[in-house]
Design a protein around this motif. Structure first.
Motif, PDB file in Angstrom:
ATOM      1  N   PHE A 252       0.308  -0.989   0.173  1.00  0.00           N
ATOM      2  CA  PHE A 252       0.106   0.013  -0.135  1.00  0.00           C
ATOM      3  C   PHE A 252       1.035   1.140  -0.339  1.00  0.00           C
ATOM      4  CE2 PHE A 252      -3.264   2.362   2.407  1.00  0.00           C
ATOM      5  CZ  PHE A 252      -4.075   2.810   0.922  1.00  0.00           C
ATOM      6  N   PHE A 354      -2.204  -5.322   7.584  1.00  0.00           N
ATOM      7  CA  PHE A 354      -2.727  -4.826   8.636  1.00  0.00           C
ATOM      8  C   PHE A 354      -3.266  -5.838   9.595  1.00  0.00           C
ATOM      9  CE2 PHE A 354      -2.783  -1.160   6.343  1.00  0.00           C
ATOM     10  CZ  PHE A 354      -2.483  -0.955   6.745  1.00  0.00           C
TER      11      PHE A 354
ATOM     12  N   VAL B 318      -7.861   6.060   4.832  1.00  0.00           N
ATOM     13  CA  VAL B 318      -7.301   4.423   4.599  1.00  0.00           C
ATOM     14  C   VAL B 318      -7.148   4.197   5.477  1.00  0.00           C
ATOM     15  CG1 VAL B 318      -6.850   2.806   3.033  1.00  0.00           C
ATOM     16  CG2 VAL B 318      -8.059   4.727   1.757  1.00  0.00           C
ATOM     17  N   LEU B 319      -5.956   4.386   5.404  1.00  0.00           N
ATOM     18  CA  LEU B 319      -4.978   3.921   6.927  1.00  0.00           C
ATOM     19  C   LEU B 319      -5.373   3.821   7.874  1.00  0.00           C
ATOM     20  CD1 LEU B 319      -1.515   5.538   6.354  1.00  0.00           C
ATOM     21  CD2 LEU B 319      -1.938   2.885   5.685  1.00  0.00           C
ATOM     22  N   GLU B 322      -8.138   1.109   8.539  1.00  0.00           N
ATOM     23  CA  GLU B 322      -7.529  -0.301   8.341  1.00  0.00           C
ATOM     24  C   GLU B 322      -7.303  -0.492  10.381  1.00  0.00           C
ATOM     25  OE1 GLU B 322      -7.578  -2.652   6.526  1.00  0.00           O
ATOM     26  OE2 GLU B 322      -7.871  -1.584   4.347  1.00  0.00           O
ATOM     27  N   ASN B 323      -6.587   0.977  10.314  1.00  0.00           N
ATOM     28  CA  ASN B 323      -6.167   0.276  11.957  1.00  0.00           C
ATOM     29  C   ASN B 323      -6.876   1.959  12.309  1.00  0.00           C
ATOM     30  OD1 ASN B 323      -4.848   0.050  14.532  1.00  0.00           O
ATOM     31  ND2 ASN B 323      -3.079   0.059  13.444  1.00  0.00           N
TER      32      ASN B 323
END
Lengths: 354, 457
Positions: A252, A354, B318-319, B322-323
């Motif tokens: 990513f 993740f 987006v990051l 995800e988290n």
């Protein structure tokens, strides 16, 4: 820095460096339209400048080139031998390859390296996981599956390169890490909060306190330009991704770097510059270097990482040593299950996992 | 980010937004709340009071689920801790809250006003006694950017009416509202400020550069309001999410050196020190609070970001999805960089305060930052620069006094357009470049040496 360049008079589309030949390409780094000859020249000359300005080598040194058969290391081997001859560096160059034991991937790419050995006249040394550790990656994956296999491979490769370099009695090891790789590492270290690595990851020479220093002559070289160079020079390289981590390299963060590059080519260099300029207190303490009680390799712990992982494999406990400090070197803490789940891998597998 | 929906009811009724994620990954509950979790078998009670039913689920750093009351006090607690531990607001201060109409600055305004209200109540309660603390003053600034972002005048008038309404409805004491057009950065002598401003912005070709220039001009404009009206602090609503984006943006623009200056709680390189009390609050939490308390938000100017900044905010978004701890981690990483000496509220401000307030002020964590001050600041973005090429810059080499990032994305390449660009600059930028901030820097250095000496004794 490279302000003007294109701002001169506009004649009818000539290479904007030599102004004599028709341009054959748009240089990814600067978007200048230049001819093939000038591209070779600026590409090689920039790497030469990096080598000279950073005093990467001394006359008479023996240098191992980490060669995987991929584009970066193939171009590196070609350019290094070319520059060594042209500018009379006085270096003894060697190719050093690691055979991880991955059928359908490494066996084929090793064939490429063997051809390079002949093409560039550089002696080749291959060290294999099977010989060093008693396990091939094929066997490891068969045992542990496709999760965390890159951790094994990464730890083993690091040590394998050092051992191979020691066998070749070289003074330094050069690797094909390019500007995109370094920019990606800077970003990943920010994303995962690793300030110690963040302060180190832009150094052009690393491991000077270790057995064999490593350096990256391609630190400022764009991946796209490496591909372009290999393409125009028709260099013989192997371009298949590792079968055990498909897409790993297109993580990513990597996609993000590519998007940035598309919008602003200079972003890659700017990220590296930021990485060099970050104000990080030098007091970040490095763990004390010792040697592994089992194999004698440098280690800050009782056993080196590779030995911990190997112990796990040999005892049938492949989780040993995965994640943070647990297992042989320290008291076990908490349960194992979640660790590794929110692990962001960097090179060799630059994916955000993740 | 299901909670972010601006539509009406929000999370209070929804109940399930972050539930799934929370239950799947208990590791994300960090140390603070781990022990609570273990003792608490009921998944639906609030983590904090352990009695009410949790209706709000924040996946973030607290890994939290809260009842409305605890959520509110938790968020306010983060704000208050930032304010007190960094000496952001002292009783003698007059603070200016920069209000864009957006959610973050709306919450900043709300919290500052609540804090003032509490101080006022304390003051009233102790008024007849000795040594009562004065109550700090609060003002609100809205920068009208309609000259840069065209907007129908009816819409603008309505927005300004809404903003007036918001400020009027805050808890007492009443707060002054300054609605100032961004062209005010040009001195009153220049009556074509609007034209100059538009010309200036139009000379910049890079979309990201244009946006960043506007940000710098906005800050100049806020500073001007603050100085002219005797404010002593400028409060910005920058939240964790916003700062996380700035960390990556600065990195991508090659501003690694100056980054540490921008992301601290306090930034006194400006004439009126800037403070960021929402530094530890997530955008998600701010949105939840706005929905919960029906805090009115006024979307005035289209603030969708362009170029590099836009790319970065979608990447961070987006990051974060995800988290939910990612934004915090990014800000924490950058927080480990060495700040500059000006990243704390200057001592002088505290000395001026009367003894009572000094004694009562809770201050911890305020060690002087022992690092050398930078030698120069970029006249455009005011970023500290690591090396100063020219000690006495002349008009014609203005460009050389700017940081490399502004040189690339804001300054024009061609020398002729450079002259034009220079002629459109507001006086303050030009004088900043001419004086090279020298006097100011010398003051700062002395300041620093003095306090260092005192500490050693």
């Amino acid at each position: 820095m490279e302000g003007g360049g294109g701002g001169e008079k506009r004649t009818m589309k000539m290479c904007c460096i030599c102004n004599q030949r028709r341009p054959a390409l748009k240089r990814p780094k600067t978007l200048q339209q230049i001819c093939r000859e000038c591209f070779y020249e600026v590409f090689e000359e920039e790497i030469h400048r990096v080598i000279i300005d950073n005093n990467l080598f001394k006359r008479g040194e023996r240098i191992a080139i980490g060669a995987s058969g991929g584009k970066d290391s193939t171009v590196l081997a070609y350019v290094m031998s070319e520059l060594n001859r042209r500018h009379n560096y006085g270096l003894d160059l060697f190719l050093l390859s690691v055979d991880e034991g991955i059928t359908g991937y490494r066996d084929d790419s090793l064939e490429t390296v063997k051809r390079n050995e002949i093409q560039y006249g550089l002696p080749l040394k291959v060290v294999s996981y099977k010989d060093l550790y008693g396990w091939t990656m094929d066997e490891i994956v068969k045992m542990i599956g496709l999760k965390n296999n890159c951790t094994f491979c990464g730890v083993f490769r690091r040590q394998a390169l050092d051992r191979g370099a020691a066998l070749l009695k070289v003074d330094k090891l050069v690797t094909g890490h390019n500007a995109d790789d370094i920019a990606e590492t800077v970003l990943l270290n920010i994303l995962r909060g690793d300030i110690a690595r963040l302060s180190r990851c832009t150094s052009i020479i690393t491991g000077e306190d270790g057995p064999i220093p490593r350096c990256k002559p391609f630190k400022y070289t764009y991946e796209k330009e490496i591909v372009m160079y290999a393409y125009f020079k028709k260099l013989d390289y192997f371009s298949t991704e590792c079968i055990y981590s498909p897409n790993a390299y297109r993580g990513f963060a990597r996609e993000f770097i590519k998007d940035l590059e598309r919008m602003r080519p200079r972003a890659i260099l700017d990220i590296i510059k930021s990485g060099e300029d970050f104000r990080i207190a030098t007091s970040t303490k490095m763990p004390e270097q010792g040697t592994c009680q089992r194999c004698g390799y440098i280690s800050s712990q009782k056993w080196c990482k590779a030995c911990v992982l190997l112990e796990g494999l040999n005892r049938g406990l492949p989780k040993l040593g995965i994640g943070r400090t647990r297992g042989v070197n320290s008291e076990p803490k908490k349960d194992d299950s979640q660790i590794g789940a929110k692990n962001i891998q960097s090179k060799p597998c630059g994916s955000l996992d993740f | 980010m299901a909670c972010n929906g601006t539509g009406g009811g929000g999370c209070e009724s929804g109940g399930g937004c972050y539930n799934d994620k929370n239950n799947q990954s208990p590791t994300q509950n960090n140390n603070k709340s781990t022990s609570d979790c273990n003792n608490n078998n009921n998944r639906n009670t609030c983590l904090k009071c352990k009695s009410s039913e949790a209706t709000i689920f924040t996946g973030g750093e607290g890994g939290g689920r809260f009842c409305a009351e605890c959520f509110r006090s938790n968020l306010y607690g983060k704000f208050k801790l930032a304010v007190t531990s960094n000496a952001m607001i002292s009783p003698v201060d007059k603070v200016l809250v920069a209000f864009s109409g957006g959610a973050s600055s709306r919450v900043a305004l709300q919290f500052v006003s609540e804090m003032q209200h509490k101080a006022q109540k304390n003051f009233d309660a102790t008024a007849n006694r000795d040594r009562s603390l004065p109550v700090f003053g609060v003002g609100v600034a809205f920068i009208d950017e309609s000259e840069v972002h065209p907007i129908a005048s009816g819409d603008l008038d309505k927005a300004i009416e809404d903003i007036k309404g918001i400020v009027l409805n805050l808890a007492p004491p009443t707060k002054e509202l300054h609605v100032v057009p961004i062209r005010s950065i040009y001195s009153t002598k220049t009556n074509d400020g609007k034209e100059m401003l538009q010309n200036l912005i139009n000379t910049v070709t890079d979309a990201t550069g244009k946006e960043d220039l506007l940000t710098h001009l906005r800050m100049m404009s806020l500073q001007k309001i603050a100085i002219e009206n005797g404010y002593t602090k400028l409060v910005l609503g920058s939240c964790t999410s916003r700062i996380a984006c700035h960390v990556l943006a600065a990195t991508v623009k090659g501003q690694g050196y100056s980054l540490a200056a921008d992301i601290q709680y306090a930034d006194a390189r400006w004439e009126v020190p800037v403070v960021l009390p929402l530094r530890d609050c997530l955008m998600q939490e701010i949105n939840i609070l706005c929905n919960l308390d029906r805090l009115k938000i006024v979307e005035v100017f289209n603030d969708s970001q362009a170029g590099i900044n836009g790319l970065i905010s979608s990447f961070v978004k987006v990051l974060q999805e995800e988290n939910p701890a990612r934004e915090c981690t990014i800000v924490r990483t950058a927080g480990k960089l060495t700040p500059f000496p000006f990243n704390r509220i200057p001592e002088a401000n505290v000395d001026d305060a009367d003894l009572a307030s000094q004694r009562r002020q809770k201050r911890f964590n305020l060690k002087p930052i022992e690092s050398l001050p930078p030698e120069a600041f970029c006249p455009i973005c005011n970023s500290p620069m690591s090396c100063y090429k020219n000690s006495q810059p002349l008009d014609n080499i203005f460009g050389a006094t700017c940081c490399s990032s502004c040189q690339y994305q804001i300054l024009p390449e061609e020398p002729s357009s450079m002259d034009q660009f220079y002629s459109f600059l507001p006086e303050s930028i030009i004088s900043r470049a001419k004086n090279g901030n020298e006097k100011w820097i010398r003051e700062k250095i002395q300041d620093c040496l003095l306090s260092d000496g005192e500490d050693e004794v």
